[in-house]
Design an enzyme around this catalytic site. Structure first.
Site, PDB file in Angstrom:
ATOM      1  N   LYS A  49       0.828  -1.215   0.000  1.00 43.78           N
ATOM      2  CA  LYS A  49       0.000   0.000   0.000  1.00 43.78           C
ATOM      3  C   LYS A  49       0.859   1.261   0.000  1.00 43.78           C
ATOM      4  O   LYS A  49       0.465   2.263  -0.610  1.00 43.78           O
ATOM      5  CB  LYS A  49      -0.960  -0.011   1.178  1.00 43.78           C
ATOM      6  CG  LYS A  49      -0.377   0.327   2.522  1.00 43.78           C
ATOM      7  CD  LYS A  49      -1.438   0.414   3.579  1.00 43.78           C
ATOM      8  CE  LYS A  49      -0.811   0.451   4.957  1.00 43.78           C
ATOM      9  NZ  LYS A  49       0.159   1.537   5.124  1.00 43.78           N
ATOM     10  N   GLU A 241      -3.472   4.281   6.526  1.00 46.99           N
ATOM     11  CA  GLU A 241      -3.929   3.612   7.751  1.00 46.99           C
ATOM     12  C   GLU A 241      -5.278   4.179   8.219  1.00 46.99           C
ATOM     13  O   GLU A 241      -5.481   4.469   9.405  1.00 46.99           O
ATOM     14  CB  GLU A 241      -2.879   3.732   8.874  1.00 46.99           C
ATOM     15  CG  GLU A 241      -1.503   3.209   8.528  1.00 46.99           C
ATOM     16  CD  GLU A 241      -1.431   1.697   8.445  1.00 46.99           C
ATOM     17  OE1 GLU A 241      -2.477   1.039   8.574  1.00 46.99           O
ATOM     18  OE2 GLU A 241      -0.330   1.161   8.251  1.00 46.99           O
TER      19      GLU A 241
END
Length: 668
Positions: A49, A241
């Site tokens: 990511k 996140e």
């Protein structure tokens, strides 16, 4: 029709000559080249990511979006630095102009420019935790709260309670009822303290750490000019996140994206494990409902783990009903199945892990490429001792060594003083916990005590004799201390485990509640110490063993922290974001993992399952899932039978290999 990049850039697009199709997989490419609009990116563990986010920034620059019109938010300074460095490397230049960093750092930057709009000077100062504690203490006095007549939480704990309420957006009463029920009768008083604390902060032109978010949000809500300024500035907002955001952070992002609606929230609902500090995993689940036209992307190709470990991970998380379904798919070649290791007791579990660690090291896996993960710090008590005995160097990501923790040392001090009334450090540690006793008065009390002690058995009597020398604020506590010591002397023959429980019952539990936000985990630690101590016949033997094992940490002739080869011992929370060749997950018993408190609610059990998923997905090549059949448990005397974790029963037997330790010889 999806929107195009027709945002009237302030300059022409730049050419970075990046071959996105060759450098990204299909799922990553879809995210990086997504058309404008709200996007939710569900990035599985080990799926790259960070790489995807940095390439997204580069792609936006190539579309003509000015670098100072991009906001990149993450949670830790380390993650922010890594992200900014990667962007700089990718675009071949510096990132000056890019708004990137932690939520708090960006909030600080905004407030420095516009604090006057909420009646704060631009020169406001930020208090550290000690300063906030001191100011709260004064605020409690301002509120007219008589802490002498009622057991009131310590100022730093009041700060923690208010922080939880503010960051979750929950009413103070609800927070008190759900998390601090032992103080819920004081909700009104804590509310008054909060008001007085806020007044003092405003009067002094200071903010605490929470204010960097709270006051930032207040600024955007209150001042339409400032709000519209930043809504216009930030054409694209990227949040890393996202599953760790709390209510305030969620509202900040939604407000900032209120004009262009180009919010890309990147996270994994399956790795949302921080509700205890205010994170709300529903922010991920409800993102499409809050943002019309949300594109949902999934990044499921895992570059970290073997297929066997990923099969186990997929099985683990499948039990959660509330989630975006994802299936991690492997890139790596097949390896060994995860091992399910049933041990007779906690000592054999420690022996197995230590022995297997040494074997893996001989097979070529360095100690720093291995980790032992656990739910709570006390689960690793026996393991720390076993590693110390075998001189296996280890580092604790989750904190200091078990017997060096403040609350464990507090209780041990009572036993040390009981065994040796001439133990000055133990005496001072105990009396410094009393209200009104500082370093100077503790030193004076010690001198008085030594003049009244003629023999060991006189300790309680001497404490009674010198009661008049204790400060007035400490009188009640001093009488309790003297009585506690008398009772300990009377029941010393019942062993160290019994004595530890007596100390807790005689007032130390109240002290924990007043002082620490994580009271429950600390009281569990002490109960585990009491259970461990029961194997020793005398208090002297127990204290000697602990001292010998602790001192081995510093008597090996080297600094363990400087040892380049150390195995990592860590709570799973602290290991999130890390990866290791070999991972041991220990103490997989119901009541320990998942914890007893967590399984009181379906939401709690779901978060524990996500935590287990995080543990499993830290492993790259080898995974060992360990549990003992016997263990000392809270509220019991002696070892009790354990039920293996319910999460283990959710993994198909074909996905794991069971190891029989009946003939295991740890020293073979």
């Amino acid at each position: 029709m999806p929107r195009e990049y027709n945002l009237k850039p302030f300059r022409e697009p730049i050419e970075l000559n990046i071959d996105y199709e060759s450098e990204l997989n299909a799922q990553q490419l879809a995210v990086v080249t997504a058309t404008p609009g709200p996007a939710l990116v569900l990035a599985g563990a080990g799926a790259g990511k960070t790489r995807t986010l940095t390439y997204r920034v580069a792609y936006l620059l190539e579309q003509g979006i000015p670098i100072d019109r991009i906001l990149l938010l993450t949670f830790t300074n380390k993650a922010a630095r890594e992200m900014m460095d990667r962007v700089a490397d990718l675009i071949g230049g510096n990132t000056t102009g890019l708004w990137g960093g932690t939520f708090h750092s960006v909030g600080h930057r905004v407030l420095r420019q516009h604090a006057e709009a909420i009646d704060y000077p631009k020169s406001f100062t930020i208090m550290d935790r000690d300063d906030a504690k001191t100011l709260m203490s004064a605020a409690i006095d301002d509120a007219g709260i008589d802490t002498k007549s009622v057991r009131f939480p310590k100022p730093d704990l009041v700060c923690d309670i208010l922080s939880m309420s503010l960051n979750t957006g929950l009413p103070l009463g609800q927070v008190m009822e759900e998390r601090y029920s032992y103080f819920d009768t004081l909700t009104d008083e804590i509310g008054r303290a909060h008001a007085a604390y806020s007044n003092r902060k405003a009067a002094n032109g200071v903010m605490d750490f929470d204010d960097l978010l709270i006051q930032w949000l207040r600024l955007l809500r209150k001042n339409s000019e400032v709000r519209e300024l930043f809504q216009a500035r930030f054409q694209f907002i990227l949040v890393d996140e996202y599953q760790d955001t709390n209510q305030v952070q969620c509202e900040l992002i939604d407000l900032l994206g209120g004009r262009h609606h180009n919010i890309m929230a990147v996270g994994d609902d399956s790795q949302s494990i921080y509700s205890w500090r205010g994170a709300n995993f529903r922010n991920v689940l409800e993102f499409p409902n809050r943002h019309d036209g949300t594109q949902v992307f999934k990044i499921e190709t895992n570059y970290r783990s073997t297929p066997e470990i990923l099969d186990c991970a997929n099985a683990v998380i499948a039990g959660n009903p509330r989630q975006f379904n994802k299936v991690l798919s492997p890139v790596r070649d097949p390896g060994m199945k995860p091992a399910l290791v049933c041990c007779n007791d906690a000592n054999q579990q420690a022996e197995f892990i230590a022995q297997r660690v040494l074997e893996l090291r001989d097979e070529g896996i360095a100690l720093e490429a291995m980790a032992v993960l656990y739910r709570s710090h006390f689960h690793a008590l026996e393991l720390q001792m076993e590693f110390t005995r075998r001189n296996i160097p280890f580092v604790l990501t989750s904190g200091i060594r078990f017997f060096e923790q403040a609350h464990v040392k507090d209780v041990a001090a009572y036993l040390k003083l009981l065994v040796n009334p001439a133990e000055e450090l133990a005496f001072k540690r105990i009396v410094l916990m009393l209200p009104g006793v500082g370093a100077k008065s503790a030193a004076k009390l010690w001198i008085e005590l030594t003049t009244h002690l003629s023999k060991k058995s006189d300790l309680a009597k001497a404490l009674y004799d010198i009661a008049g020398h204790a400060p007035k604020k400490a009188q009640l506590g001093w009488d309790q201390l003297a009585e506690t010591v008398r009772q300990l002397e009377d029941e010393q023959s019942k062993g160290p485990g019994h004595l530890i429980r007596m100390v807790v019952a005689a007032g130390y539990e109240d002290y924990l509640q007043e002082k620490f936000p994580n009271y429950y985990s600390r009281i569990e630690d002490i109960e585990q110490v009491a259970g461990f101590a029961e194997q020793y016949d005398t208090t002297e033997a127990f204290l000697s063993e602990v001292a010998l094992l602790t001192n081995l940490d510093t008597d090996t002739g080297r600094d363990r922290n400087a040892d380049q080869e150390q195995i990592r011992l860590s709570t799973i929370h602290q290991a999130k974001g890390l990866e290791f060749e070999a991972v041991f997950v220990m103490m997989l018993c119901d009541g320990m993992f998942p914890s007893n408190r967590a399984i009181e609610s379906p939401q709690g059990e779901e978060e524990e399952r996500r935590l287990f998923y995080v543990a499993v997905t830290r492993a790259k090549t080898e995974l060992y899932l360990c549990y003992p059949l016997l263990r000392f448990m809270h509220g019991s005397s002696g070892e009790t039978m354990q039920q293996r974790s319910r999460f283990l029963d959710e993994i198909d037997k074909e996905l794991i290999e069971e190891w029989n330790l009946q003939s295991f010889d740890p020293y073979s």
